[in-house]
Design a protein around this motif. Structure first.
Motif, PDB file in Angstrom:
ATOM      1  N   GLU A   1       0.831  -1.205   0.000  1.00  0.00           N
ATOM      2  CA  GLU A   1       0.000   0.000   0.000  1.00  0.00           C
ATOM      3  C   GLU A   1       0.863   1.252   0.000  1.00  0.00           C
ATOM      4  OE1 GLU A   1      -3.987   0.877   2.172  1.00  0.00           O
ATOM      5  OE2 GLU A   1      -2.394   1.313   3.614  1.00  0.00           O
ATOM      6  N   GLU A   2       1.885   1.283   0.849  1.00  0.00           N
ATOM      7  CA  GLU A   2       2.792   2.437   0.915  1.00  0.00           C
ATOM      8  C   GLU A   2       3.508   2.666  -0.411  1.00  0.00           C
ATOM      9  OE1 GLU A   2       3.939   1.841   5.666  1.00  0.00           O
ATOM     10  OE2 GLU A   2       5.363   1.313   4.091  1.00  0.00           O
ATOM     11  N   LEU A   3       3.811   1.577  -1.107  1.00  0.00           N
ATOM     12  CA  LEU A   3       4.573   1.677  -2.352  1.00  0.00           C
ATOM     13  C   LEU A   3       3.712   2.004  -3.566  1.00  0.00           C
ATOM     14  CD1 LEU A   3       6.867  -1.435  -1.788  1.00  0.00           C
ATOM     15  CD2 LEU A   3       7.611   0.964  -1.772  1.00  0.00           C
ATOM     16  N   GLY A   4       2.397   1.896  -3.424  1.00  0.00           N
ATOM     17  CA  GLY A   4       1.510   2.267  -4.513  1.00  0.00           C
ATOM     18  C   GLY A   4       1.014   1.132  -5.396  1.00  0.00           C
ATOM     19  N   TYR A   5       1.136  -0.111  -4.944  1.00  0.00           N
ATOM     20  CA  TYR A   5       0.562  -1.212  -5.712  1.00  0.00           C
ATOM     21  C   TYR A   5      -0.960  -1.063  -5.745  1.00  0.00           C
ATOM     22  CZ  TYR A   5       5.018  -3.699  -5.964  1.00  0.00           C
ATOM     23  OH  TYR A   5       6.306  -4.057  -6.245  1.00  0.00           O
TER      24      TYR A   5
ATOM     25  N   ALA B   1      10.824 -13.998   3.838  1.00  0.00           N
ATOM     26  CA  ALA B   1       9.960 -12.813   3.930  1.00  0.00           C
ATOM     27  C   ALA B   1      10.737 -11.543   3.608  1.00  0.00           C
ATOM     28  CB  ALA B   1       9.348 -12.723   5.324  1.00  0.00           C
ATOM     29  N   ASP B   2      11.969 -11.451   4.089  1.00  0.00           N
ATOM     30  CA  ASP B   2      12.788 -10.265   3.808  1.00  0.00           C
ATOM     31  C   ASP B   2      13.080 -10.141   2.323  1.00  0.00           C
ATOM     32  OD1 ASP B   2      12.847  -9.579   6.473  1.00  0.00           O
ATOM     33  OD2 ASP B   2      14.822 -10.458   6.860  1.00  0.00           O
ATOM     34  N   GLU B   3      13.340 -11.268   1.667  1.00  0.00           N
ATOM     35  CA  GLU B   3      13.612 -11.247   0.230  1.00  0.00           C
ATOM     36  C   GLU B   3      12.361 -10.847  -0.553  1.00  0.00           C
ATOM     37  OE1 GLU B   3      16.354 -11.824  -1.518  1.00  0.00           O
ATOM     38  OE2 GLU B   3      17.775 -12.848  -0.206  1.00  0.00           O
ATOM     39  N   ARG B   4      11.201 -11.340  -0.163  1.00  0.00           N
ATOM     40  CA  ARG B   4       9.956 -10.964  -0.838  1.00  0.00           C
ATOM     41  C   ARG B   4       9.697  -9.476  -0.694  1.00  0.00           C
ATOM     42  NH1 ARG B   4       7.272 -14.760   2.206  1.00  0.00           N
ATOM     43  NH2 ARG B   4       5.252 -13.751   2.179  1.00  0.00           N
ATOM     44  N   LEU B   5       9.929  -8.962   0.517  1.00  0.00           N
ATOM     45  CA  LEU B   5       9.724  -7.539   0.773  1.00  0.00           C
ATOM     46  C   LEU B   5      10.688  -6.696  -0.057  1.00  0.00           C
ATOM     47  CD1 LEU B   5       8.153  -5.462   2.456  1.00  0.00           C
ATOM     48  CD2 LEU B   5       9.902  -5.701   4.233  1.00  0.00           C
ATOM     49  N   ALA B   6      11.956  -7.090  -0.079  1.00  0.00           N
ATOM     50  CA  ALA B   6      12.952  -6.348  -0.851  1.00  0.00           C
ATOM     51  C   ALA B   6      12.604  -6.338  -2.333  1.00  0.00           C
ATOM     52  CB  ALA B   6      14.342  -6.952  -0.632  1.00  0.00           C
ATOM     53  N   SER B   7      12.080  -7.470  -2.832  1.00  0.00           N
ATOM     54  CA  SER B   7      11.732  -7.569  -4.242  1.00  0.00           C
ATOM     55  C   SER B   7      10.631  -6.585  -4.624  1.00  0.00           C
ATOM     56  CB  SER B   7      11.289  -8.997  -4.565  1.00  0.00           C
ATOM     57  OG  SER B   7      10.851  -9.109  -5.905  1.00  0.00           O
ATOM     58  N   ILE B   8       9.561  -6.524  -3.824  1.00  0.00           N
ATOM     59  CA  ILE B   8       8.472  -5.611  -4.187  1.00  0.00           C
ATOM     60  C   ILE B   8       8.901  -4.156  -4.039  1.00  0.00           C
ATOM     61  CG2 ILE B   8       6.795  -7.359  -3.488  1.00  0.00           C
ATOM     62  CD1 ILE B   8       5.948  -5.371  -1.231  1.00  0.00           C
ATOM     63  N   GLU B   9       9.818  -3.869  -3.138  1.00  0.00           N
ATOM     64  CA  GLU B   9      10.333  -2.504  -2.995  1.00  0.00           C
ATOM     65  C   GLU B   9      11.147  -2.104  -4.219  1.00  0.00           C
ATOM     66  OE1 GLU B   9      12.384  -2.719   0.738  1.00  0.00           O
ATOM     67  OE2 GLU B   9      10.608  -2.069   1.884  1.00  0.00           O
ATOM     68  N   LEU B  10      11.968  -3.026  -4.720  1.00  0.00           N
ATOM     69  CA  LEU B  10      12.763  -2.731  -5.914  1.00  0.00           C
ATOM     70  C   LEU B  10      11.880  -2.507  -7.134  1.00  0.00           C
ATOM     71  CD1 LEU B  10      15.663  -5.314  -5.453  1.00  0.00           C
ATOM     72  CD2 LEU B  10      15.859  -2.817  -5.318  1.00  0.00           C
ATOM     73  N   LEU B  11      10.839  -3.309  -7.288  1.00  0.00           N
ATOM     74  CA  LEU B  11       9.970  -3.172  -8.443  1.00  0.00           C
ATOM     75  C   LEU B  11       9.123  -1.908  -8.389  1.00  0.00           C
ATOM     76  CD1 LEU B  11       8.810  -6.873  -8.853  1.00  0.00           C
ATOM     77  CD2 LEU B  11      10.279  -5.571 -10.396  1.00  0.00           C
ATOM     78  N   ALA B  12       9.018  -1.309  -7.203  1.00  0.00           N
ATOM     79  CA  ALA B  12       8.202  -0.102  -7.028  1.00  0.00           C
ATOM     80  C   ALA B  12       9.023   1.172  -7.189  1.00  0.00           C
ATOM     81  CB  ALA B  12       7.532  -0.115  -5.669  1.00  0.00           C
ATOM     82  N   ARG B  13      10.247   1.067  -7.654  1.00  0.00           N
ATOM     83  CA  ARG B  13      11.066   2.269  -7.844  1.00  0.00           C
ATOM     84  C   ARG B  13      10.431   3.240  -8.846  1.00  0.00           C
ATOM     85  NH1 ARG B  13      17.196  -0.092  -8.587  1.00  0.00           N
ATOM     86  NH2 ARG B  13      17.810  -0.129  -6.394  1.00  0.00           N
ATOM     87  N   ARG B  14       9.716   2.678  -9.805  1.00  0.00           N
ATOM     88  CA  ARG B  14       9.049   3.501 -10.797  1.00  0.00           C
ATOM     89  C   ARG B  14       7.593   3.686 -10.393  1.00  0.00           C
ATOM     90  NH1 ARG B  14      10.887   0.113 -16.057  1.00  0.00           N
ATOM     91  NH2 ARG B  14      10.283   1.957 -17.259  1.00  0.00           N
ATOM     92  N   PRO B  15       6.961   4.802 -10.744  1.00  0.00           N
ATOM     93  CA  PRO B  15       5.547   5.008 -10.382  1.00  0.00           C
ATOM     94  C   PRO B  15       4.686   3.854 -10.880  1.00  0.00           C
ATOM     95  CG  PRO B  15       6.496   7.017 -11.266  1.00  0.00           C
ATOM     96  CD  PRO B  15       7.517   5.939 -11.497  1.00  0.00           C
ATOM     97  N   LEU B  16       3.989   3.195  -9.958  1.00  0.00           N
ATOM     98  CA  LEU B  16       3.306   1.967 -10.322  1.00  0.00           C
ATOM     99  C   LEU B  16       2.038   2.170 -11.119  1.00  0.00           C
ATOM    100  CD1 LEU B  16       3.836  -0.305  -7.215  1.00  0.00           C
ATOM    101  CD2 LEU B  16       5.185  -0.086  -9.261  1.00  0.00           C
ATOM    102  N   SER B  17       1.497   3.372 -11.130  1.00  0.00           N
ATOM    103  CA  SER B  17       0.302   3.608 -11.944  1.00  0.00           C
ATOM    104  C   SER B  17       0.677   3.820 -13.403  1.00  0.00           C
ATOM    105  CB  SER B  17      -0.456   4.833 -11.433  1.00  0.00           C
ATOM    106  OG  SER B  17       0.359   5.979 -11.506  1.00  0.00           O
ATOM    107  N   ALA B  18       1.966   4.001 -13.684  1.00  0.00           N
ATOM    108  CA  ALA B  18       2.429   4.204 -15.043  1.00  0.00           C
ATOM    109  C   ALA B  18       3.829   3.654 -15.180  1.00  0.00           C
ATOM    110  CB  ALA B  18       2.405   5.700 -15.399  1.00  0.00           C
ATOM    111  N   ALA B  19       3.979   2.383 -14.814  1.00  0.00           N
ATOM    112  CA  ALA B  19       5.310   1.790 -14.702  1.00  0.00           C
ATOM    113  C   ALA B  19       6.024   1.705 -16.049  1.00  0.00           C
ATOM    114  CB  ALA B  19       5.212   0.399 -14.079  1.00  0.00           C
ATOM    115  N   ALA B  20       5.295   1.718 -17.132  1.00  0.00           N
ATOM    116  CA  ALA B  20       5.944   1.650 -18.448  1.00  0.00           C
ATOM    117  C   ALA B  20       6.177   3.023 -19.041  1.00  0.00           C
ATOM    118  CB  ALA B  20       5.095   0.819 -19.390  1.00  0.00           C
TER     119      ALA B  20
END
Length: 331
Positions: A33-37, A312-331
């Motif tokens: 939620e914080e990251l914008g998914y 769990a730490d690896e899963r969390l780190a993964s979603i944080e890395l993928l959220a570096r770009r604005p998720l409503s317009a990731a492309a």
């Protein structure tokens, strides 16, 4: 342009308890939620010891209570086990507790071992027809004030101001066609069936049958700053596909589970193949490049990503890395 959402199955790591696994899922939802998914979904699995989520509607309610804006839903409710009327009641109630934030995803498979399936369906006179169930569920959701059951009228309330968004999970043109026929969104389970030809045909079928709507594509994905590290993590993951003498085949996370499935199914003969799961992995940049390619090739506007069963730490780190770009317009 594409949005990103998440699916989590609450994997129980070695030496961990189900309580910890469920806590990890809730923490992942809060961070998402914080990251914008866009949405966060939880699964339904029965009879195993490696996944903690057996009742998605319960977990959905807890995550809704611990978040404030992200959409939360099931990926999905295994409809063959339940009365469509009860499923409508549950999700109408959830939608009344959190209007505009609830997703109802349903699937056709049993989601568990044969004995668990038998226990879930112990009081049914006959195995339900999925198409009829989906039709009934659609009617109950559409007419929550008064829905017809035989000759009687039943109230599948409470009546929410905004009903749950509806998603049919599948991996075939038949599922795509069924979703379109009943006015449901379609989620292609690319993490379970990655065949390119089947993917293309399923997506094209849904687009044509639904009047131009875009399906959602579900994929397993794992991101790391270091591509080599991602490759090592994924190389340790395995799935075991058991083929029964009745033609049925099921993929499970461990060899002993595959053997137990065959035993519970009463198979006299079976074989088990060890396979590598299909997981999109690498740096966040390389993953987004592939998502952009798929989005352009198939008209995908949203991906639901499932972090694999790493820590769990690896899963969390993964979603944080993928959220570096604005998720409503990731492309």
């Amino acid at each position: 342009m594409y949005a990103l959402s998440l699916l989590d199955k609450s994997p129980i790591s070695s030496g961990e308890s189900a309580i910890s696994a469920l806590s990890n899922t809730v923490n992942l939802a809060k961070r998402a939620e914080e990251l914008g998914y866009r949405r966060f979904w939880v699964a339904e699995h029965h009879g195993g010891t490696e996944l903690a989520s057996s009742a998605p509607e319960v977990l959905v309610s807890w995550i809704l209570a611990n978040t404030s804006s992200i959409r939360v839903g099931s990926g999905g409710v295994m409809l063959q086990h339940y009365s469509p009327f009860k499923v409508a009641e549950v999700f109408n109630l959830l939608s009344s507790l959190a209007p505009g934030r609830v997703d109802l995803g349903v699937g056709k498979t049993p989601g568990g071992l044969p004995k668990a399936t038998a226990a879930l369906q112990a009081y049914r006179a006959a195995k339900p027809d999925f198409v009829e169930q989906l039709s009934d569920l659609t009617a109950f959701l559409d007419n929550s004030a008064m829905a017809k059951v035989g000759e009687a009228l039943a109230f599948s309330g409470p009546r929410p101001p905004v009903t749950a968004d509806r998603f049919l999970l599948g991996a075939s043109p038949d599922s795509a066609r069924l979703a379109a026929a009943h006015g449901w969104n379609f989620v292609f389970a690319g993490h379970l069936n990655g065949d390119p030809g089947n993917l293309q045909l399923s997506l094209d079928t849904f687009r044509k049958q639904s009047g131009g709507k875009s399906a959602i594509l579900a994929l397993a994905a794992y991101a790391s700053e270091n591509a080599a590290h991602a490759a090592v993590q994924i190389s340790e993951l395995k799935i075991f596909k058991v083929f029964l003498d009745n033609g049925q085949s099921v993929s499970l996370g461990r060899r002993d589970q595959a053997e137990e499935f065959a035993r519970q199914a009463g198979a006299k003969e079976y074989c088990i193949e060890e396979r590598k799961p299909s997981v999109l992995h690498g740096t966040p940049e390389s993953i987004h490049e592939e998502l952009a390619r798929l989005s352009k090739a198939h008209g995908i506007e949203e991906f639901i990503l499932e972090p694999p069963a790493v820590s769990a730490d690896e899963r969390l780190a993964s979603i944080e890395l993928l959220a570096r770009r604005p998720l409503s317009a990731a492309a």
